[in-house]
Design an enzyme around this catalytic site. Structure first.
Site, short mmCIF file in Angstrom:
data_model
loop_
_atom_site.label_atom_id
_atom_site.label_comp_id
_atom_site.label_asym_id
_atom_site.label_seq_id
_atom_site.Cartn_x
_atom_site.Cartn_y
_atom_site.Cartn_z
CG HIS A 114 -0.43 0.03 2.53
ND1 HIS A 114 0.36 -0.96 3.04
CD2 HIS A 114 -0.54 0.96 3.51
CE1 HIS A 114 0.70 -0.66 4.28
NE2 HIS A 114 0.18 0.52 4.59
CG HIS A 116 0.00 4.17 4.72
ND1 HIS A 116 -0.74 3.36 5.55
CD2 HIS A 116 -0.85 5.12 4.26
CE1 HIS A 116 -1.99 3.81 5.60
NE2 HIS A 116 -2.08 4.87 4.81
CG ASP A 118 4.83 2.73 7.39
OD1 ASP A 118 3.96 3.11 6.59
OD2 ASP A 118 4.58 1.96 8.35
CG HIS A 119 4.03 -0.39 4.32
ND1 HIS A 119 4.02 -1.71 4.70
CD2 HIS A 119 3.61 0.30 5.40
CE1 HIS A 119 3.60 -1.81 5.96
NE2 HIS A 119 3.33 -0.60 6.40
CG HIS A 171 -4.00 -0.21 6.62
ND1 HIS A 171 -3.97 0.24 7.92
CD2 HIS A 171 -2.85 0.22 6.03
CE1 HIS A 171 -2.85 0.93 8.11
NE2 HIS A 171 -2.16 0.94 6.98
CG ASP A 195 0.43 -1.69 7.68
OD1 ASP A 195 1.35 -2.47 7.96
OD2 ASP A 195 0.54 -0.46 7.75
CG HIS A 233 4.17 -2.50 11.12
ND1 HIS A 233 4.91 -1.36 11.35
CD2 HIS A 233 3.32 -2.21 10.11
CE1 HIS A 233 4.51 -0.41 10.51
NE2 HIS A 233 3.55 -0.90 9.73
ZN LIG Z 1 -0.08 1.49 6.57
#
Ligand SMILES: [Zn+2]
Length: 327
Positions: A114, A116, A118-119, A171, A195, A233
């Site tokens: 996705h 975001h 942090d990905h 998400h 996520d 995560h």
């Molecule tokens: Zn995320």
């Protein structure tokens, strides 16, 4: 009564603030700047990664978890026969590049779960370094550098590896999970869940309803009990601790919590678990279980469809988890 009204207003305001913060992170440059700072701080704090992880192999497949930022995982998935590889969610391009060089592989694909940061934050830098690398993900998410938009159940091949992309919204609207078919190599299916699903947890519902998330989680459960879960995560300890507040008498949960506590004391990674295991302790996969429904004080209304009730249970577990995290 007055207190109740005040409480209602407070909760509403908190919800609005949360949405506003999420909008800034997901839709503006501020989110990118926040991510850049996160990467810098994590590299200083964890020069060798936040956890000690070990590769897992089946025949000619090698899966290398790469601990990045303060609790994310990227995964380098290698066909050792051809030396070709894919990376799932490369958030820190330096850490991923170091793994690519150490393994001496050719990066053919970025599988992005996705949008975001942090990905997906490492997509651009890795594409620059690896000219022929393709970026897969959903067109519904603004995935940076996306070259190959995917539809549900589409397949991606890298060397002899074959992944199936599963649309798993909730998400984010365009969240995709990837399943590696390791059967030709004598291994179980491997779910890279981003996520959507964590060990004992699930992602927050930023862009989807509880009904949508429930349907996506059901897709993960449908993959079968021996499926290995490789989440986005390292949240095991927090999620298991939360789950144990809901189900006070669940031996499988107690066992996993004891094990995870020990693993984390030694900074060892808790991945992978299996879908079969998750069904025994992950509250987000146990919305059908009476013991959980009772612990939450929820009962099915007359005429309420089964999945509507399960979505209501999921919503309540998620609400309590959000509060638990905020404390
Ligand atoms: Zn995320």
């Amino acid at each position: 009564m007055i207190q109740g009204d005040l409480l209602g207003l407070g909760m509403g305001q908190r919800e609005n603030q949360k949405q506003a913060r999420y909008s800034l992170y997901a839709h503006t440059r501020l989110g990118y700047l926040f991510y850049k700072r996160q990467v810098k701080k994590a590299r200083e704090r964890y020069p060798h990664g936040h956890s000690v992880s070990r590769p897992v192999g089946f025949g000619a497949v090698k899966i290398l978890p790469i601990p990045v930022l303060s609790n994310n995982y990227s995964y380098l998935v290698i066909d050792t026969g051809s030396g070709r590889a894919a990376v799932v969610d490369p958030s820190d391009p330096l850490a991923v590049q170091a793994a690519i060089e150490e393994e001496g592989v050719l990066l053919e694909a970025i599988l992005c779960t996705h949008k975001h940061w942090d990905h997906s934050g490492g997509n651009a830098a890795l594409c620059q370094q690896h000219g022929s690398c393709k970026v897969y993900g959903s067109a519904l998410d603004a995935v940076p550098e996306l070259t190959n938009p995917l539809t549900d159940k589409e397949r991606v091949s890298v060397g002899r590896l074959s992944f199936e992309a599963l649309a798993t919204p909730g998400h984010t609207a365009g969240h995709v999970a990837y399943v590696l078919d390791a059967a030709p190599f004598g291994g179980p299916p491997c779910l890279f869940s981003g996520d959507l699903l964590f060990l004992a947890g699930c992602g927050r519902l930023f862009e989807g309803s509880p009904e949508t998330m429930l349907a996506s989680l059901d897709v993960a459960v449908g993959l079968g009990e021996d499926t290995l879960l490789w989440p986005g995560h390292e949240y095991a300890l927090e999620c298991l601790s939360f789950a144990s507040l809901l189900e006070l008498d669940n031996p499988a949960l107690e066992r996993k919590l004891r094990w995870a506590t020990q693993q984390r004391q030694e900074k060892r990674s808790t991945c992978p678990s299996t879908i079969g295991e998750e069904k025994t302790y992950n509250p987000f996969l146990r919305t059908h279980r009476r013991e959980l429904q009772e612990a939450l004080g929820l009962t099915r209304r007359g005429g309420e469809p089964r999945d509507a009730f399960r979505a209501r249970v999921l919503k309540e577990v998620r609400r309590r988890k959000d509060l638990y995290k905020a404390t």
